[in-house]
Scaffold this motif. Sequence first.
Motif: not given
Length: 328
Positions: A266-283
């Motif tokens: 799931t995506l929503r419960p991931r940590s803020a740092d993990e979502k930041a990592r994903l954001a950088a990868a998606v960009e």
Amino acid sequence: MAATIPEHMTAIAIRDGHGPADALHAVEVPVPQPGPGELLLRVHAAGVNRPDVMQREGRYPPPPGAPETLGLEVAGEVLVGAGRWQPGDRVCALLGGGGYAQYAVVDARHALPIPEGLDFVQAAALPETVFTVYANVFEHGALQPGERMLVHGATSGIGVAAIQMAKAAGAQVIATARGADKVVAAQTLGADIAVDTTRDEFGAVAKAAGGIDVALDMVGAPYFEQTLEALNPGGRIVYISTLGGAVLHVPVATLMRKRAVITGSTLRPRSADEKARLAAAVERVVWPWIAAGQVRAVVDRTFPLEHAAQAHALLESGRHTGKVVLLA
């Protein structure tokens, strides 16, 4: 000139805490205040997603610290900046909640620039689905160029993104959908093969096509047996939801013989740092595909924010292709 920020805003609340679609109604609440490292956005559009429906029904509570207000993705204008963002920047962003509102607070690291040529509505249809597909297909599923992917629910918001992203990455795609019109829509999006599950066994079609290496499944138990049988040696099944049933009966001998991997996230419960990592990868990976026209935002319908109940009813009906978006 700096934009004037009001004290109160319109947001969508759930009458009695949970209930059917018509439990959604507009309320006046204070405008949220950003903390260190956070942006305040004037929301112009908010994506509607299946987790929103589940939260409204009382089956998917927000993680600790997240707003009770629904809404996991938005697009809008930065009013209070942080990090690399300045007032006036146009961004889309992933949220832990709070998107069904005129203003929203977001971790600056979870915002992305709106791709050139996209408007706020199209941009609001991207973050939740693109982050989910990237994390599950390309990280957990490890899809490689030349492999074959099976996508269930081809015309859902996730399915539409998954087909396009897999094709952009050089994979082949087999998609499942219910009904001839949705099959045509899946093919239009780029699916090499689309199967009408009301008429045909997708497992047999997939095996005849050479089997599958990665399956992205939001249905769960009813499709598991066919999906596993169609899996090539070393194949991966990735679960992102269990709309049809959450309990799998796994033939372990088949799992061993195929060296199969069953995973999910799931995506929503991931940590803020993990979502930041994903954001950088998606960009880094996905935004160039959007710029090149290989991946596009597909929006079925828009509704005014105050008509969120109608948007949820449409999503639950399954009659949409792509995303449903609220206009704030």
